[in-house]
Design a protein around this motif. Structure first.
Motif, PDB file in Angstrom:
ATOM      1  N   UNK A  97     -60.271  21.605  51.691  1.00 41.39           N
ATOM      2  CA  UNK A  97     -60.548  22.749  52.220  1.00 41.39           C
ATOM      3  C   UNK A  97     -59.181  23.555  52.411  1.00 41.39           C
ATOM      4  N   UNK A  98     -58.248  22.783  52.328  1.00 40.06           N
ATOM      5  CA  UNK A  98     -56.748  23.276  52.513  1.00 40.06           C
ATOM      6  C   UNK A  98     -55.772  22.304  51.889  1.00 40.06           C
ATOM      7  N   UNK A  99     -54.448  22.878  51.869  1.00 41.45           N
ATOM      8  CA  UNK A  99     -53.649  21.985  51.178  1.00 41.45           C
ATOM      9  C   UNK A  99     -52.382  21.203  51.849  1.00 41.45           C
ATOM     10  N   UNK A 122     -44.496  21.678  46.354  1.00 43.01           N
ATOM     11  CA  UNK A 122     -45.307  22.687  46.151  1.00 43.01           C
ATOM     12  C   UNK A 122     -46.551  22.388  45.437  1.00 43.01           C
ATOM     13  N   UNK A 123     -47.675  22.853  45.390  1.00 41.69           N
ATOM     14  CA  UNK A 123     -48.692  22.735  44.730  1.00 41.69           C
ATOM     15  C   UNK A 123     -49.463  23.756  44.299  1.00 41.69           C
ATOM     16  N   UNK A 145     -49.301  26.760  47.095  1.00 37.01           N
ATOM     17  CA  UNK A 145     -48.511  26.316  48.206  1.00 37.01           C
ATOM     18  C   UNK A 145     -47.482  25.833  48.380  1.00 37.01           C
ATOM     19  N   UNK A 146     -46.652  25.778  49.453  1.00 34.77           N
ATOM     20  CA  UNK A 146     -45.413  25.185  49.564  1.00 34.77           C
ATOM     21  C   UNK A 146     -45.150  24.410  50.984  1.00 34.77           C
ATOM     22  N   UNK A 147     -44.737  23.270  51.046  1.00 31.31           N
ATOM     23  CA  UNK A 147     -44.353  22.676  52.426  1.00 31.31           C
ATOM     24  C   UNK A 147     -43.000  22.078  52.614  1.00 31.31           C
ATOM     25  N   UNK A 148     -42.228  22.355  53.754  1.00 28.46           N
ATOM     26  CA  UNK A 148     -41.000  21.674  53.892  1.00 28.46           C
ATOM     27  C   UNK A 148     -41.057  20.727  55.071  1.00 28.46           C
TER      28      UNK A 148
END
Length: 438
Positions: A97-99, A122-123, A145-148
């Motif tokens: 439901x979320x990344x 990122x995805x 999406x992007x995560x750091x």
């Protein structure tokens, strides 16, 4: 329900036949739509690369407990919107439901804390939520999406925001508004939540049933309610910024100074809290000019406690998700179209008349495709006019015309469809390739 594979179609089957359609809340992405998708996905990957982010893909299926632990049991996502089921092994699984939580799970599982920090990932992935379908939001939709992960500094918050802002600007979307807030951390938020509960204690008769549940389970989300009857209470409520500790206030001030330095305008939104339990400190949303409760083009924030919630060491993180369907909807509304070259356009459409020409056309089409050209080949035994009309409908650059006369003289007619100009070219794949590409 069991199905008898040996059952023969009969009158009952014919009466029960119906036209199948997409499941409610899902869409087909048709060939004519693909240039927009290629445009947005390509721009997202290019911008992410320039910011030093690398791609990660996680499975569509995760253990349900992953989301119960991270998103929060009192949230709408967990209580109303997740697609959850038991598989044949009795494992409880959920369609993503979320990344963010899956990326954090992968960070722990694969020992990514040993990599240089922060890990920038990122995805581009499908997201599944059982909610009322609405403009730009479907039950299956796609997110960039992007995560750091691994850096607690406000500068990395600013960098993640800058990535999202740069993507939207590069696509040509203007008149954007960045909404910004800080919701504190584990040290200062409990005092704020006590103040919020105290404020709402005498107002529960004025709010919706969902807010009664939020009051008990997750009072911060009282500020996130979209029901009209709850808005007066939200407007008068104490805000998270009023209870920030010195460290959270310094973090927020530094973030704002970096955004000022980079020329990214923002608006402080005191009641912005986002809908997931794991956020700490920074939260943000980017909206187009026509704002509303469901118009955000991208949103995210900091989640410094999430990795620890999943059993990893205390590790800070920040990220965002952006709905691709909603971005495309805004591109269309703004009259923006994909750059030339993204729409599929055959280099050559081969037209033939007669069996001998058909044989040559089949041989030539294979050779031209092997040489790197995009080739469409007419089928059937249509008239020359019908085949040329089909070449125009296919938006081909050239029509290559073969018939008995052309085969007899060892040459084909190459027609530039945009102007109608034509010339003879040798009936040879390399000669045709040079004529088309020169």
């Amino acid at each position: 329900m069991s199905v008898d594979a040996n059952r023969q179609p009969g009158a009952d089957d014919r009466a029960d036949r119906r036209r199948f359609q997409t499941v409610r809340g899902t869409n087909d992405t048709l060939p004519d739509d693909q240039p927009y998708w290629d445009w947005v996905r390509g721009a997202a990957q290019d911008v992410a690369r320039r910011f030093g982010f690398r791609r990660i893909d996680t499975p569509v299926l995760e253990e349900t407990a992953l989301f119960l632990r991270t998103i929060g049991e009192g949230t709408d996502i967990v209580e109303k919107e997740m697609y959850t089921f038991r598989d044949r092994g009795e494992d409880l699984l959920t369609l993503r439901p979320e990344g963010t939580a899956p990326v954090c799970r992968a960070y722990i599982q694969h020992g990514m804390r040993t990599l240089p920090q922060p890990v920038r990932a990122f995805y581009i992935t499908p997201i599944f939520r059982y909610e009322r379908p609405q403009s730009g939001r479907l039950r299956q939709h796609y997110q960039f999406g992007a995560e750091a992960i691994g850096d607690a500094s406000p500068e990395i918050d600013a960098e993640v925001i800058h990535l999202l802002w740069s993507l939207l600007e590069e696509l040509g979307l203007g008149n954007l508004t960045l909404h910004l807030n800080s919701i504190g951390d584990a040290d200062c938020r409990p005092r704020y939540l006590d103040a919020l509960r105290g404020y709402y204690a005498g107002r529960l008769a004025d709010v919706c049933d969902d807010c009664h549940t939020r009051y008990e389970k997750n009072p911060l989300r009282l500020l996130d309610c979209k029901q009209e009857r709850c808005q007066p209470s939200i407007q008068g409520a104490p805000t998270p910024a009023e209870g920030l500790c010195a460290d959270c206030a310094d973090h927020f001030d530094t973030l704002r100074s970096v955004l000022d330095l980079w020329g990214i305008p923002y608006r402080i939104s005191p009641t912005l809290v986002r809908g997931l339990d794991y956020y700490t400190r920074t939260v943000f949303e980017v909206h187009p000019q026509a704002e509303g409760s469901q118009t955000a083009l991208g949103a995210g924030g900091r989640y410094d406690g999430l990795i620890a919630q999943l059993g990893g060491p205390p590790t800070p993180g920040v990220g965002f998700g952006s709905g691709i369907e909603r971005i495309i909807m805004n591109l269309r509304s703004a009259g923006l179209t994909p750059p030339a070259g993204l729409a599929p356009q055959p280099d050559v459409y081969i037209v033939y008349l007669g069996q001998a020409a058909h044989t040559h056309a089949l041989r030539l089409s294979a050779a031209l495709r092997g040489a790197g050209l995009s080739v469409s080949l007419s089928t059937g035994h249509r008239s020359l006019r019908a085949q040329l009309r089909a070449a125009g409908t296919a938006d081909a650059r050239y029509a290559l015309i073969l018939g008995d006369d052309e085969i007899g003289r060892g040459a084909a007619t190459l027609r530039l469809l945009e102007t109608g100009d034509q010339r003879d070219v040798p009936l040879d794949a390399e000669a045709v390739r040079r004529a088309v590409t020169d």
